[in-house]
Scaffold this active site. Structure first.
Site, PDB file in Angstrom:
ATOM      1  N   GLY A 186       0.807  -1.210   0.000  1.00 32.53           N
ATOM      2  CA  GLY A 186       0.000   0.000   0.000  1.00 32.53           C
ATOM      3  C   GLY A 186       0.844   1.265   0.000  1.00 32.53           C
ATOM      4  NE  ARG A 187       3.928   1.440   5.032  1.00 34.90           N
ATOM      5  CZ  ARG A 187       4.377   1.552   6.239  1.00 34.90           C
ATOM      6  NH1 ARG A 187       4.840   2.691   6.648  1.00 34.90           N
ATOM      7  NH2 ARG A 187       4.377   0.528   7.052  1.00 34.90           N
TER       8      ARG A 187
ATOM      9  CE  LYS B 126       7.843  -0.032   5.165  1.00 38.22           C
ATOM     10  NZ  LYS B 126       8.470  -0.937   6.141  1.00 38.22           N
TER      11      LYS B 126
ATOM     12  CG  ASP C  86      -0.176   8.948   3.618  1.00 40.42           C
ATOM     13  OD1 ASP C  86       0.301   7.785   3.735  1.00 40.42           O
ATOM     14  OD2 ASP C  86       0.187   9.895   4.325  1.00 40.42           O
ATOM     15  N   GLY C  87      -0.010   6.175   1.272  1.00 42.73           N
ATOM     16  CA  GLY C  87       1.116   5.612   0.531  1.00 42.73           C
ATOM     17  C   GLY C  87       2.456   6.206   0.918  1.00 42.73           C
TER      18      GLY C  87
ATOM     19  NE  ARG D 277      11.046  -3.625   2.531  1.00 43.84           N
ATOM     20  CZ  ARG D 277       9.905  -3.740   3.212  1.00 43.84           C
ATOM     21  NH1 ARG D 277       9.900  -3.714   4.531  1.00 43.84           N
ATOM     22  NH2 ARG D 277       8.758  -3.865   2.574  1.00 43.84           N
TER      23      ARG D 277
ATOM     24  NE  ARG E 197       5.227  -8.621   1.742  1.00 45.70           N
ATOM     25  CZ  ARG E 197       5.626  -7.593   2.474  1.00 45.70           C
ATOM     26  NH1 ARG E 197       5.318  -7.548   3.746  1.00 45.70           N
ATOM     27  NH2 ARG E 197       6.313  -6.613   1.942  1.00 45.70           N
TER      28      ARG E 197
ATOM     29  CG  ASP F 179       0.928  -8.581   6.876  1.00 43.74           C
ATOM     30  OD1 ASP F 179       0.513  -9.157   7.898  1.00 43.74           O
ATOM     31  OD2 ASP F 179       1.101  -7.357   6.815  1.00 43.74           O
ATOM     32  CG  ASN F 180       4.604  -7.406   8.766  1.00 42.22           C
ATOM     33  OD1 ASN F 180       4.547  -6.957   7.618  1.00 42.22           O
ATOM     34  ND2 ASN F 180       4.027  -6.821   9.786  1.00 42.22           N
TER      35      ASN F 180
HETATM   36  P1  AMP Z   1       2.587  -2.875   7.985  1.00 45.86           P
HETATM   37  O1  AMP Z   1       1.935  -2.530   9.278  1.00 45.86           O
HETATM   38  O2  AMP Z   1       3.677  -1.929   7.614  1.00 45.86           O
HETATM   39  O3  AMP Z   1       2.995  -4.286   7.926  1.00 45.86           O
HETATM   40  O4  AMP Z   1       1.475  -2.647   6.875  1.00 45.86           O
HETATM   41  C1  AMP Z   1       0.258  -3.358   6.854  1.00 45.86           C
HETATM   42  C2  AMP Z   1      -0.530  -3.003   5.614  1.00 45.86           C
HETATM   43  O5  AMP Z   1      -0.909  -1.615   5.634  1.00 45.86           O
HETATM   44  C3  AMP Z   1       0.200  -3.192   4.306  1.00 45.86           C
HETATM   45  O6  AMP Z   1      -0.716  -3.618   3.345  1.00 45.86           O
HETATM   46  C4  AMP Z   1       0.712  -1.799   3.999  1.00 45.86           C
HETATM   47  O7  AMP Z   1       0.968  -1.626   2.638  1.00 45.86           O
HETATM   48  C5  AMP Z   1      -0.457  -0.947   4.470  1.00 45.86           C
HETATM   49  N1  AMP Z   1      -0.024   0.425   4.811  1.00 45.86           N
HETATM   50  C6  AMP Z   1       0.704   0.796   5.870  1.00 45.86           C
HETATM   51  N2  AMP Z   1       0.918   2.126   5.868  1.00 45.86           N
HETATM   52  C7  AMP Z   1       0.327   2.625   4.768  1.00 45.86           C
HETATM   53  C8  AMP Z   1       0.178   3.935   4.204  1.00 45.86           C
HETATM   54  N3  AMP Z   1       0.714   5.007   4.775  1.00 45.86           N
HETATM   55  N4  AMP Z   1      -0.515   4.038   3.048  1.00 45.86           N
HETATM   56  C9  AMP Z   1      -1.067   2.966   2.472  1.00 45.86           C
HETATM   57  N5  AMP Z   1      -0.974   1.721   2.955  1.00 45.86           N
HETATM   58  C10 AMP Z   1      -0.294   1.530   4.089  1.00 45.86           C
HETATM   59 MG    MG Z   2       4.219  -5.140   6.549  1.00 43.28          MG
END
Ligand code: AMP
Ligand code: MG
Length: 532
Positions: free
Chosen positions: A115-116, A136, A148-149, A199, A206, A276-277
């Protein structure tokens, strides 16, 4: 590039129509891309370009990593702001956002995805290893949901520092190639400077990538993904015939067991071990609310979103197993045509994970305490595995119980014990870490009696212990200070000094002694935040 040009395509996982399998290596430009994931059939990703940013500034560039990867480091450094912000796309780059699902704190979410983050492409290093290069914080994708990506500077610097520290500690991890500030604000609980981290990973596949297709009943794509993973990360299984998917599960489990044992060995708490991590390559990925433990306590949790302690330090081995069970579920159709038989095979593999973890952890903790390997004991002849083994198990338990009771700093306790291995004058420094200094002597006496049976000299044992017991870890209060200086005052000197110091974690570096110190009362960091 206009806003509309970067608007994403929809993710369709219908019949597989195309698959561009020919090699696509580009020989021009500072990065020779060869993008195997982008050659998978549709459904695995969305093509989407980074959204340009206003005023990019390169704040960190990892020249050593660029060189190790066979990239043109000079060209990248010269043009780093444009390249690592995504403002300039290099030739051969085929930017994509990867699809994945995942269990977040035990709850299944059928669509997460990048998502980002945007994968710029892959390179093949001079040694043959394939690496993803990903931005990222580079703007919205079809997977952004309401996000917001973008990324804020703090989490970008944290990921840079901690992932590079993990690499220097010798623990499999994604790496940080560069960090840029965007010149644009991001809106979180407050307004923060925006940033992007580049990165590098063996891959970004994953457990959740498998789950994405399993949730859609798409067995064809699960098989394609499994074969891609075998090709890329476990090529030794390519000839294993129909058994290769079970072997893949075992191999992923083995790497995960080894990885988590290594985490525990340095006091690392990942903080958000959602499926997913968890990378199937066996690398540490996603440094959101991660933190290193100061005083030893297996219940330690830092993440502000981990209310129940699901991802506490001591729970990590078990969570690794839980995540593997989720991976196993996605592979069931490939394990055996009879569902019952497939489930039995998967369960056996999941059981083997725990045995494997115990072996790995035993190896880690024995080395940290300077105990000879069990095999060395056995090879010695008359000592059966039972006596040496059980006695050692008890000694290990006693040491960890001592650290817990005495609220001792985990990292320094092992480091001082390493010194004490060759010099009883260092006993006092070890004892000084305990709430009650007098508690040290009985343990030290018992430990010396045991290690005296070892064939190594005291100096050899001390050196071996120092090689596995770091003097330096990225302490949370220091990370916070480095981030605060960069965010509040545009001062990156602390960040840079920490980065330099953490590149040599197993050396005593008098010039960086302050970084080795645990927090003083009042300096402790109690919570870390995901920073999304
Ligand atoms: P994470 O907590 O970093 O493992 O992210 C979990 C999910 O949320 C993933 O699908 C990310 O791509 C999405 N995500 C996290 N932060 C953002 C952001 N600022 N904009 C869009 N998607 C996000
Ligand atoms: Mg993640």
């Amino acid at each position: 590039m206009t806003e509309t040009a970067s608007r994403p395509e929809r993710i369709e996982t219908g019949p597989i129509e195309r698959g561009r399998i020919e090699a696509g290596r580009t020989e021009t430009g500072p990065i020779a891309f060869d993008n195997s994931y982008a050659r998978l059939p549709q459904g695995f990703f969305a093509r989407v370009e980074p959204t340009p940013v206003a005023a990019p500034r390169l704040v960190a560039f990892n020249r050593a990593l660029a060189e190790e990867m066979g990239l043109d480091a000079d060209a990248l450094a010269a043009d780093g702001a444009a390249i690592f912000s995504g403002n300039r796309l290099l030739s051969g780059s085929e930017p994509i956002a990867m699809a994945y699902a995942g269990h977040q704190f035990g709850q299944f979410v059928p669509q997460l995805g990048d998502g980002r983050a945007i994968l710029l492409g892959e390179v093949v290093r001079p040694d043959g290893g394939r690496r993803d290069i990903q931005l990222k914080g580079s703007g919205q994708t079809p997977f952004s949901r309401r996000g917001d990506g973008r990324a804020a500077l703090g989490p970008v610097l944290r990921e840079y520092l901690v992932s590079e520290a993990m690499a220097a500690l010798g623990i499999p991890t994604t790496r940080a190639l560069a960090a840029v500030t965007t010149g644009q604000p991001v809106y979180r609980e407050r307004v923060l400077p925006g940033a992007i981290v580049t990165r590098v990973a063996a891959s970004h596949i994953r457990v959740g990538t498998f789950q994405f297709f399993a949730a859609r009943g798409d067995n064809d794509r699960i098989r394609i993904l499994a074969d891609h993973v075998i090709d890329r990360h476990y090529p030794e299984l390519a000839d294993a015939g129909d058994d290769r998917y079970l072997q893949l599960l075992d191999a992923v489990a083995g790497r995960q067991a080894a990885l988590i044992a290594r985490w525990l060995g340095v006091g690392f708490i990942h903080g958000v071990m959602n499926t997913d991590n968890m990378a199937v390559s066996g690398e540490t990925i996603d440094f959101g609310p991660c933190a290193f433990m100061d005083a030893y306590d297996p219940r330690t949790v830092f993440s502000s979103i981990d209310q129940t302690g699901r991802y506490a330090y001591g729970n990590q081995p078990m969570i690794g197993q839980w995540n593997l069970a989720r991976l196993a579920e996605t592979l069931l159709p490939l394990l055996h045509e009879t569902p019952g038989e497939a489930v039995d095979r998967a369960n056996d593999a999941i059981g083997r994970y725990m045995e494997r973890f115990q072996q790995e952890w035993d190896g880690v903790i024995r080395a940290k305490l300077g105990l000879p390997g069990v095999s060395e004991d056995r090879a010695g002849g008359d000592r059966g595995p039972a006596d040496g083994g059980d006695e050692d198990t008890d000694l290990i338990r006693a040491f960890l119980a001592l650290l817990l009771e005495q609220k001792a700093d985990f990292t320094l306790a092992f480091r001082r014990l390493s010194d004490a291995a060759e010099d009883t004058a260092a006993d006092a420094a070890f004892a000084a870490l305990l709430a009650d200094r007098s508690a040290a002597a009985p343990f030290l006496a018992r430990w010396r009696a045991r290690t005296a049976q070892d064939s190594r000299s005291a100096a050899e044992r001390a050196a071996a212990m120092r090689a596995v017991n770091p003097a330096l870890i990225p302490r949370n209060h220091r990370i916070e200070a480095a981030i605060a200086a960069a965010v509040e005052e545009q001062d990156f000197s602390l960040f840079e000094a920490m980065n330099t110091a953490l590149a040599r974690p197993y050396d005593d570096q008098p010039g960086f002694a302050a970084f080795a110190e645990p927090p003083k009362p009042g300096e402790e960091v109690l919570q870390t935040f995901c920073g999304t």
